[in-house]
Design a protein around this motif. Structure first.
Motif, mmCIF file in Angstrom:
data_model
loop_
_atom_site.group_PDB
_atom_site.id
_atom_site.type_symbol
_atom_site.label_atom_id
_atom_site.label_comp_id
_atom_site.label_asym_id
_atom_site.label_seq_id
_atom_site.Cartn_x
_atom_site.Cartn_y
_atom_site.Cartn_z
ATOM 1 N N ALA A 10 0.817 -1.212 0.000
ATOM 2 C CA ALA A 10 0.000 0.000 0.000
ATOM 3 C C ALA A 10 0.851 1.261 0.000
ATOM 4 N N SER A 11 0.256 2.333 -0.470
ATOM 5 C CA SER A 11 0.889 3.654 -0.414
ATOM 6 C C SER A 11 0.838 4.183 1.013
ATOM 7 N N ALA A 12 1.687 5.166 1.286
ATOM 8 C CA ALA A 12 1.658 5.821 2.591
ATOM 9 C C ALA A 12 0.327 6.549 2.759
ATOM 10 N N ARG A 111 -2.594 10.699 12.570
ATOM 11 C CA ARG A 111 -1.537 9.723 12.782
ATOM 12 C C ARG A 111 -1.072 9.123 11.461
ATOM 13 N N PRO A 112 0.229 9.210 11.160
ATOM 14 C CA PRO A 112 0.734 8.473 10.000
ATOM 15 C C PRO A 112 0.614 6.970 10.257
ATOM 16 N N VAL A 113 0.074 6.232 9.314
ATOM 17 C CA VAL A 113 -0.124 4.793 9.486
ATOM 18 C C VAL A 113 1.195 4.088 9.199
ATOM 19 N N SER A 114 1.800 3.563 10.246
ATOM 20 C CA SER A 114 3.086 2.865 10.153
ATOM 21 C C SER A 114 3.335 2.222 11.509
ATOM 22 N N GLN A 231 16.174 6.707 0.948
ATOM 23 C CA GLN A 231 16.859 8.000 1.006
ATOM 24 C C GLN A 231 15.993 9.136 0.457
ATOM 25 N N SER A 232 15.346 8.900 -0.674
ATOM 26 C CA SER A 232 14.666 9.995 -1.369
ATOM 27 C C SER A 232 13.151 9.933 -1.285
ATOM 28 N N VAL A 233 12.594 8.798 -0.894
ATOM 29 C CA VAL A 233 11.135 8.671 -0.758
ATOM 30 C C VAL A 233 10.763 8.586 0.723
ATOM 31 N N ALA A 234 11.270 7.566 1.404
ATOM 32 C CA ALA A 234 11.048 7.454 2.843
ATOM 33 C C ALA A 234 12.000 8.395 3.590
ATOM 34 N N TYR A 235 11.752 8.544 4.857
ATOM 35 C CA TYR A 235 12.622 9.317 5.759
ATOM 36 C C TYR A 235 12.905 10.727 5.242
ATOM 37 N N ARG A 236 11.812 11.392 4.862
ATOM 38 C CA ARG A 236 11.857 12.810 4.504
ATOM 39 C C ARG A 236 10.798 13.546 5.335
ATOM 40 N N GLN A 350 4.039 19.718 19.141
ATOM 41 C CA GLN A 350 4.908 19.131 18.130
ATOM 42 C C GLN A 350 4.568 19.594 16.714
ATOM 43 N N PRO A 351 5.535 20.164 15.985
ATOM 44 C CA PRO A 351 5.329 20.355 14.545
ATOM 45 C C PRO A 351 5.057 18.999 13.890
ATOM 46 N N TRP A 352 4.169 18.975 12.901
ATOM 47 C CA TRP A 352 3.689 17.718 12.321
ATOM 48 C C TRP A 352 4.322 17.478 10.963
ATOM 49 N N ASN A 353 4.601 16.209 10.628
ATOM 50 C CA ASN A 353 4.984 15.836 9.270
ATOM 51 C C ASN A 353 4.354 14.498 8.940
ATOM 52 N N ARG A 354 4.228 14.194 7.639
ATOM 53 C CA ARG A 354 3.453 13.039 7.179
ATOM 54 C C ARG A 354 4.052 11.702 7.595
#
Length: 374
Positions: A10-12, A111-114, A231-236, A350-354
Motif C-alpha cells: 500500500a501507499s503511505a 496519525r501516520p499509518v506505520s 533516502q529519497s522517498v522514505a525518511y523525509r 509538536q510540529p507535524w509531518n506526514r
C-alpha cells in the motif's frame, strides 16, 4: 488476472479522524518492540530490551564463515572482508544511543499509518567494530566521491518498490577524521544478536536508526547522490505528499522519565504514595551534548531544573538526570524536556509531518498520588 507488487504493497497514508490502530499496525507492533521505560535505569541496555525496528525479514545467518562484506565503486582498490578479517583490525568500542526516526509517531494527529511507536523506540548499547574511515582508507576513496551507499541483506517491498534495504551517508561523514561511524560486529561485549544485524551492521553515532544499516553486506562509493527509496522517498520531512522534503538525519534532543511508583496492568497508569519521590530518567541529543533537563509535575505550568550527570567519555550516549519531588494526593502530569548545548529544546506542541519523523514532543506521564490512608 495477474497480480502486481502494487496490489499487495500500500501507499503511505494518514489515519482517519476516528480510525484506531489497525491490524496491519498491530502486526508491525508485534514484530518490532520498544524499550520498557523502567529499563531506562540501565546505563547500557541489555540487547533483549533495546528497541528493534526491522523493515523486512531478519536474515537467517548460520555462521560468520560464509559472510562477505564488499567495498567497491569509486575506490582505487575494491576489497572484500569476512567478519574474521574485520576482527583482525584494532577493535573500537563506542557507547551509542539509538533512536528510531519514527519514535512518537502514534501520538500525532492525524496519525501516520506505520509502526505505531509511543516514546519507547530507543536504547543504548556498546558497539564494537572497525571505524568505517579506516576501511575506506585501505580501499582508497577516489576524488569526486559524493556518497557512500550501504546495502543490507534484508529484502522486501515498500509502497510498491521491491528493494534491498539501502541507505547512504555523505562521503565527508563517512571518511572524515572526526568520523565515529563503525562497521560493528559486537554488541555489549558479545557477537551481534540476529535482530540487531548479525554478523555485521553499521553504527552511525548521532543519527536516527534508519542510517544504521543491519546485516551489512556491501559498501559502494558513488560520484553522485544516492536516490534509493529509503533516502529519497522514505525518511523525509514533508507536510504534503508532493513536497521533496528535508532528509531525516541527526537525533533531536529528548528526555524521558522512568515511570515512578507502580503501574496499573491495563492502563499503565502510575500510582505513587505521598512524600518524597525521586524522579529520574535519561536525556540525549545527536548533534551536541545535552546541557539541561527541566521537569514539570503539573503538566508544564511550572518547571524545575534537574540534576544532570556530568558529561563523561561517552559523547554519543544518553545522560542520567534526577529531581526530588514531594508528591501530594491527587492527579499529576510529569513532563521532562531536554535542551542541548546549541539551545535546541523539546517542543511542548509538536510540529507535524506526514511520516511522523524526528518527533521530540515532550513526554507526559499521568500519575495518581493516593491519599495517605489508602
Amino acid at each position: 488476472m495477474g497480480r502486481r507488487l502494487s496490489d499487495v504493497s500500500a501507499s503511505a497514508r494518514l489515519a482517519g479522524p476516528d480510525e484506531g490502530i489497525g491490524r496491519d499496525e498491530l502486526a508491525l507492533a508485534t514484530r518490532n518492540h520498544g524499550l520498557p521505560l523502567e529499563a531506562l535505569r540501565y546505563d547500557v541496555t541489555p540487547p533483549g530490551l533495546h528497541y528493534v525496528l526491522t523493515h523486512y525479514d531478519i536474515p537467517y545467518v548460520t555462521g560468520d564463515e560464509s559472510w562477505e562484506l564488499t567495498i567497491g565503486g569509486r575506490v582505487r582498490r575494491p576489497m572484500s572482508f569476512t567478519p574474521a578479517d574485520l576482527r583482525a583490525y584494532p577493535a573500537v568500542t563506542l557507547r551509542v544511543t539509538l533512536e528510531c526516526a519514527g519514535n512518537g509517531r502514534a501520538l500525532l494527529t492525524p496519525r501516520p499509518v506505520s509502526q505505531p511507536w509511543l516514546v519507547e523506540a530507543v536504547g543504548t548499547a556498546e558497539w564494537t567494530g572497525v571505524p568505517l574511515r579506516l576501511l575506506l582508507a585501505d580501499t582508497g576513496v577516489e576524488d569526486g566521491a559524493v556518497d557512500v551507499v550501504f546495502t543490507g541483506a534484508d529484502h522486501g517491498v515498500e509502497r510498491g518498490v521491491e528493494q534491498d534495504y539501502q541507505r547512504a551517508l555523505p562521503v565527508d561523514v563517512a571518511v572524515g577524521e572526526e568520523s565515529d561511524v563503525l562497521v560493528a560486529y559486537g554488541m555489549n561485549g558479545a557477537p551481534l544478536p540476529p535482530q540487531h544485524g548479525r554478523p555485521l551492521r553499521l553504527v552511525v553515532p548521532g543519527w536516527y536508526g534508519m542510517a544504521h544499516v543491519k546485516w551489512l553486506r556491501d559498501i559502494t562509493v558513488t560520484d553522485r547522490p544516492f536516490t534509493g527509496f529509503q533516502q529519497s522517498v522514505a525518511y523525509r520531512l514533508r507536510r504534503r505528499p508532493e513536497e521533496e522534503g528535508e532528509p531525516v538525519t541527526r537525533i533531536a534532543p529528548r528526555a524521558l522519565v522512568v515511570p515512578p511508583g507502580f503501574p496499573d496492568f491495563m492502563s499503565r497508569a502510575r500510582i505513587v504514595r505521598p512524600g518524597t519521590v525521586t524522579l529520574e530518567g535519561r536525556a540525549w541529543s545527536g548533534r551536541v551534548p545535552v546541557k539541561r533537563v527541566e521537569v514539570s509535575t503539573d503538566g508544564g505550568l511550572g518547571w524545575g531544573e534537574a540534576e544532570v550527570e556530568p558529561a563523561g567519555t561517552h559523547r554519543w550516549a544518553w545522560r542520567r538526570w534526577r529531581l526530588a519531588w514531594t508528591a501530594t494526593p491527587g492527579d499529576h502530569v510529569l513532563t521532562a524536556r531536554a535542551t542541548d548545548a546549541e539551545g535546541h529544546t523539546q517542543p511542548l506542541d509538536q510540529p507535524w509531518n506526514r511520516g511522523g519523523f524526528a518527533n521530540n514532543l515532550v513526554q507526559r506521564v499521568p500519575v495518581v498520588c493516593l491519599e495517605p490512608d489508602d
